[in-house]
Enzyme design. Structure first.
Site, PDB file in Angstrom:
ATOM      1  N   GLU A  57      -0.102  -4.645   4.586  1.00 50.46           N
ATOM      2  CA  GLU A  57       0.957  -3.896   5.271  1.00 50.46           C
ATOM      3  C   GLU A  57       0.551  -2.440   5.475  1.00 50.46           C
ATOM      4  OE1 GLU A  57       4.253  -4.550   2.715  1.00 50.46           O
ATOM      5  OE2 GLU A  57       4.593  -6.622   3.371  1.00 50.46           O
TER       6      GLU A  57
ATOM      7  N   GLU B 253       5.796 -13.055   0.983  1.00 45.39           N
ATOM      8  CA  GLU B 253       5.631 -14.340   1.640  1.00 45.39           C
ATOM      9  C   GLU B 253       6.534 -14.440   2.867  1.00 45.39           C
ATOM     10  OE1 GLU B 253       6.241 -14.042  -1.661  1.00 45.39           O
ATOM     11  OE2 GLU B 253       4.165 -14.329  -2.287  1.00 45.39           O
TER      12      GLU B 253
ATOM     13  N   PRO C  22       9.518   2.051  -5.622  1.00 43.69           N
ATOM     14  CA  PRO C  22       9.467   0.985  -6.627  1.00 43.69           C
ATOM     15  C   PRO C  22       9.651  -0.388  -6.000  1.00 43.69           C
ATOM     16  CG  PRO C  22      10.988   2.749  -7.268  1.00 43.69           C
ATOM     17  CD  PRO C  22      10.642   2.981  -5.844  1.00 43.69           C
ATOM     18  N   ARG C  23       8.996  -1.382  -6.555  1.00 43.50           N
ATOM     19  CA  ARG C  23       9.160  -2.762  -6.092  1.00 43.50           C
ATOM     20  C   ARG C  23      10.623  -3.172  -6.175  1.00 43.50           C
ATOM     21  NH1 ARG C  23       6.122  -6.573  -3.222  1.00 43.50           N
ATOM     22  NH2 ARG C  23       6.641  -8.685  -3.886  1.00 43.50           N
TER      23      ARG C  23
ATOM     24  N   GLY D 258      13.551  -2.297   2.757  1.00 38.66           N
ATOM     25  CA  GLY D 258      13.363  -2.487   4.180  1.00 38.66           C
ATOM     26  C   GLY D 258      12.780  -1.305   4.920  1.00 38.66           C
ATOM     27  N   GLU D 259      12.206  -0.318   4.211  1.00 37.58           N
ATOM     28  CA  GLU D 259      11.694   0.865   4.890  1.00 37.58           C
ATOM     29  C   GLU D 259      10.213   1.117   4.629  1.00 37.58           C
ATOM     30  OE1 GLU D 259      14.998   3.985   5.880  1.00 37.58           O
ATOM     31  OE2 GLU D 259      14.794   3.882   3.688  1.00 37.58           O
TER      32      GLU D 259
ATOM     33  N   ASN E  36       0.505  -7.087  -1.883  1.00 33.45           N
ATOM     34  CA  ASN E  36      -0.116  -7.221  -0.567  1.00 33.45           C
ATOM     35  C   ASN E  36      -0.644  -5.888  -0.035  1.00 33.45           C
ATOM     36  OD1 ASN E  36      -0.754  -7.873   2.078  1.00 33.45           O
ATOM     37  ND2 ASN E  36       1.368  -8.191   2.713  1.00 33.45           N
ATOM     38  N   PRO E  37      -1.961  -5.791   0.224  1.00 33.50           N
ATOM     39  CA  PRO E  37      -2.506  -4.540   0.752  1.00 33.50           C
ATOM     40  C   PRO E  37      -2.454  -4.430   2.269  1.00 33.50           C
ATOM     41  CG  PRO E  37      -4.293  -6.052   0.307  1.00 33.50           C
ATOM     42  CD  PRO E  37      -3.023  -6.759  -0.114  1.00 33.50           C
TER      43      PRO E  37
END
Length: 422
Positions: free
Chosen positions: A344, A69, A274-275, A316-317, A341-342
């Site tokens: 990105e 978000e 990993p998330r 962040g990568e 989210n697909p």
């Protein structure tokens, strides 16, 4: 006007008790710090102390809670900035991970701060310092104290990209009118889909517009050029795919698929992100058990020719990983998570693959599938899907969709800027 805003019994009770948050705040923050959930250098932001000066000119304050978000707000910021290049922007969020990622992807003239805990004294400090000219809230999280405090100061409020499932609606109904009182303070409310709009209306919102998701219109994630060049050299000649924002079920499928592919052709390389990077130790143990040699990003390693996996255990990568991969398994689809989210990945023409569960992104995946721009993968079929010769074309079609979406935010940006205090 602020004086006419409703304050039902539940909201009055919440506001009366909210000073207690400031009393418990230091203890809460210390415990979170001990668990690694707070940034020690910026923890005072959670008590309303700003760590950056307010820029001159009109300031738009945008808040979101989740990582996806927060990143989605960048497209809206870009659209508003095109209307008025003098605007300044402030993004707030709560989670440390979202701050780490947005820090590497901030649009021009944009700062990030943590939203203070919902205590009157903390919020007063925050609002006294930043003096926003518009407050934009994204998706579904509303902090009652912050909403009421902003409205009381005459700061226009907007809720954008709202999404509310049946379960989320039922929880809010049980709050006894609290959300109706909060929604009445918003001058503009937009929803991702008709179902969410219906839920918001049933809670007391009026004039809800359905505008679709902001996520498809967000700009591409950034990547450091020097780091990208080093990574490209390390993976040159490899068949690279990424498993992004994974959970345990996604990782089980990805590891099994990579083991099968690598055994036949060692040119296959999985980038496993990993998330929650804090789970990297568990994932590393699974890779060792599967006898898949790996390089760990957090240790500064790049994969050698003998490595089967690059464990991307950093925040962040994702812009780096998507630039390296020809296909992307989007996590959350093989767990009871609802998918992630697909869009990105679509920016980089990566072929999008996902598991069966996409409950949180039904409209997004429908848009992709309508144009044959994503692949739904059954359990145990990931290795087979990754060898489909149609994947390059699937990735190109996904890229075309996000390219078209880039200008779709212009009307919403114009409507929001019409609310800005003069």
């Amino acid at each position: 006007m602020p004086s006419r805003a409703p304050k039902g019994l539940v909201l009055r009770a919440y506001l009366a008790a909210s000073p207690l948050i400031a009393l418990a705040g230091p203890v809460i923050l210390r415990r979170r710090l001990a668990r690694g959930k707070e940034d020690p250098a910026r923890m005072d932001e959670k008590r309303g102390y700003a760590s950056a000066p307010r820029p001159e000119g009109r300031l738009i304050w945008l808040h979101a809670v989740g990582l996806g978000e927060v990143l989605a707000l960048r497209g809206l910021i870009s659209a508003m900035a095109q209307h008025d290049p003098a605007l300044q922007f402030l993004i707030t969020s709560s989670a440390r991970s979202s701050a780490q990622v947005i820090g590497a992807n901030l649009p021009p003239r944009t700062q990030h701060q943590y939203l203070p805990l919902d205590a009157p004294t903390y919020l007063a400090r925050f609002l006294d310092h930043w003096r926003p000219d518009l407050s934009v809230w994204a998706e579904q999280e509303l902090w009652p104290g912050a909403v009421v405090a902003a409205h009381a100061r005459g700061i226009p409020l907007a809720l954008v990209n709202a999404r509310m499932t049946d379960a989320g609606f039922n929880r809010r109904v049980r709050a006894g009118g609290l959300y109706g009182d909060l929604l009445a303070r918003f001058a503009r409310i937009t929803a991702q889909d008709t179902r969410s709009a219906d839920h918001l209306t049933a809670l007391g919102a009026s004039g809800v517009q359905v505008t679709g998701s902001l996520k498809s219109a967000a700009p591409p994630l950034a990547a450091d050029p020097a780091t990208l060049a080093q990574a490209q050299a390390a993976v040159q000649g490899r068949k690279v795919w990424v498993a992004a924002s994974t959970h345990a079920g996604d990782e089980a499928q990805a590891v099994a698929a990579q083991a099968a592919l690598w055994q036949v052709d060692p040119q296959w390389l999985l980038i496993l992100a990993p998330r929650d990077a804090g789970r990297a130790g568990v994932v590393a143990s699974q890779l060792t058990e599967a006898r898949l040699p790996f390089a760990r990003r957090s240790l500064g390693r790049v994969p050698s020719a003998g490595d089967a996996v690059w464990l991307a255990d950093t925040y962040g990568e994702m812009g780096l990983w998507y630039r390296l991969a020809s296909a992307a398994l989007i996590g959350g689809g093989f767990d009871a998570v609802g998918g992630h989210n697909p869009w990105e990945a679509a920016h980089f023409n990566a072929a999008i693959l996902h598991g069966p569960d996409t409950a949180n992104f039904l409209n997004d995946y429908k848009a992709l599938h309508d144009e044959v721009a994503a692949v739904s993968v059954p359990f145990g079929k990931l290795a087979e899907a990754l060898q489909d010769t149609d994947l390059p074309d699937i990735g190109l079609r996904a890229g075309q969709i996000v390219h078209r979406a880039a200008g779709a935010l212009d009307p919403l940006a114009a409507e929001l800027l019409a609310l800005v205090r003069r």
